[in-house]
Design a protein around this motif. Structure first.
Motif, PDB file in Angstrom:
ATOM      1  N   GLU A   2       1.133  -1.407  -0.004  1.00 17.05           N
ATOM      2  CA  GLU A   2      -0.104  -0.083   0.032  1.00 17.05           C
ATOM      3  C   GLU A   2       0.792   1.214  -0.037  1.00 17.05           C
ATOM      4  O   GLU A   2       0.675   2.289  -0.603  1.00 17.05           O
ATOM      5  N   GLU A  50      -6.124   0.834   0.250  1.00 15.32           N
ATOM      6  CA  GLU A  50      -6.468   0.589   1.589  1.00 15.32           C
ATOM      7  C   GLU A  50      -5.381   1.417   2.794  1.00 15.32           C
ATOM      8  O   GLU A  50      -4.408   1.588   2.332  1.00 15.32           O
ATOM      9  N   GLN A  68      -4.993   5.767   2.368  1.00 13.41           N
ATOM     10  CA  GLN A  68      -6.135   6.033   1.303  1.00 13.41           C
ATOM     11  C   GLN A  68      -6.607   7.444   1.613  1.00 13.41           C
ATOM     12  O   GLN A  68      -6.904   8.248   0.517  1.00 13.41           O
TER      13      GLN A  68
END
Length: 410
Positions: free
Chosen positions: A61, A124, A128
């Motif tokens: 991420e 996510e 985010q």
């Protein structure tokens, strides 16, 4: 005791390695989408062990967000250049020119690739919120192109629609720009900007007073689980969560059925996704075929495009699959889908050429115009009337009319 600063050579090596990781990650992002993005995939592209990447990015991420933030920052630099101009049309033209100059440098290997924004909402974790805030600010900056006392009709909803349209139009260039030589990119930029600014309608052509077409088959108003319901549910999930994110479990849950029921109606998810694209192509073909009965080129193009825009915006009869879903499709399927989209673009280009010939459309580049129209109706789900007071009238005024007549027209 304060940590000693890294020697200049070490900093240079670190920066160079990080830059190489970012470039590889962007390539994976473009190839596999958010749901298929992993550190292992990036490491494999670089012929490294995945653990070696965690020195630079702890989680996938973090790397995905860094790639998207870098692309947002590069768009901001294009906007800085655009805002050297004072008038909205000049700003838009310069922004488009700056974008295609970046794409020219990418094609020549002089700059790293840009990441697509199509699945940015799927990132996510704690990355985010700040990422989405940066993306929304990008939209606001693009919308400010038209924020001027001289254009009171450019309301906030219309400026938002303008920003979304511009981002979608530029992002779709991934599908067709490879057909042009990098030396031709400045000419492409000029023609794209011309289409955005002045639309395709011929001089003095009025906005048609025609009822739009109702496309597709009515959705059954009962609880029966049909193949059509699976197609609609899968399309909605793929549009929202990407190709890989729309699992068999999620599609089944959307319809409140078992996995056994899923496999009773469908061979597997890949077969269902392919059928979703075929349904999308069938809807576009239906619009073109039925609009062909209109009396002239302008009316035919208007009827096909506006009918598809309203169909996609309302979602009442099941939306079309967004073109960016191709990003994570299996390679063989992706090649076939890209070809099919380009065949559709050529068909629209033929209709546009007919309109130019009969004088109801102004002289434009037919193929580039066709690409723009396809993006407009494919991306119109963002204009869902349920979220825009005024229902379909606002969709036509804030979205369809600017697409066809020019983005700054009253």
């Amino acid at each position: 005791m304060p940590q000693a600063a890294a020697p200049p050579k070490a900093r240079t090596r670190y920066a160079a390695k990080r830059e190489a990781i970012m470039a590889a990650a962007t390539a994976v992002f473009n190839d596999r989408g958010v749901s298929g993005f992993t550190l292992a995939a990036v490491a494999k592209r670089m012929d490294l062990h995945p653990v070696s990447l965690t020195y630079y990015f702890k989680r996938k991420e973090d790397l995905a967000a860094a790639v998207l933030r870098d692309t947002i920052a590069r768009y901001d630099l294009m906007l800085d250049e655009a805002y050297l101009e004072t008038e909205p049309p000049a700003r838009l033209r310069r922004f488009v020119e700056a974008y295609f100059e970046v794409r020219r440098r990418i094609a020549l290997g002089e700059a790293p690739p840009l990441a697509p924004f199509s699945e940015i909402s799927l990132i996510e974790g704690d990355q985010q919120q700040p990422l989405m805030e940066a993306f929304r600010e990008l939209y606001v900056r693009i919308g400010r192109f038209a924020k001027t006392p001289d254009m009171p009709w450019m309301t906030r909803p219309r400026r938002t629609a303008l920003a979304r349209l511009i981002i979608d139009q530029l992002g779709w260039a991934d599908a067709w720009l490879g057909s042009y030589e990098p030396a031709d990119y400045p000419r492409v930029a000029a023609r794209i900007a011309d289409l955005m600014l002045d639309g395709i309608a011929g001089r003095d052509q009025p906005w048609p007073d025609l009822p739009v077409l109702t496309l597709g088959s009515p959705v059954a108003q009962n609880d029966e689980v049909t193949r059509e319901r699976f197609l609609i549910a899968a399309t909605n999930l793929i549009n929202r969560e990407g190709y890989r994110g729309a699992s068999v479990d999620k599609i089944s849950a959307q319809l409140n059925v078992t996995k056994g029921s899923f496999y009773h109606h469908n061979a597997d998810k890949d077969e269902l996704a392919a059928a979703c694209f075929e349904r999308t192509f069938d809807l576009i073909d239906e619009a073109k075929r039925r609009a062909a009965e209109a009396p002239d080129g302008w009316s035919r193009v208007w009827l096909a495009v506006c009918s598809l825009i309203l169909h996609q915006a309302s979602g009442e009869a099941g939306r079309m699959l967004r073109h960016y879903a191709m990003a994570a499709a299996p390679p063989a399927s992706r090649r076939r889908l890209r070809l099919r989209f380009q065949q559709i673009a050529h068909a629209f280009a033929g209709q546009i050429s007919d309109g130019i010939a009969d004088g109801t459309l102004r002289p434009v580049d037919p193929l580039l115009a066709a690409q723009m129209l396809m993006v407009a109706f494919n991306g119109a789900n963002s204009m869902d009337p349920r979220h825009h007071p005024g229902s379909t009238d606002r969709v036509m005024e804030d979205y369809a009319r600017p697409v066809l007549m020019g983005v700054f027209i009253p």
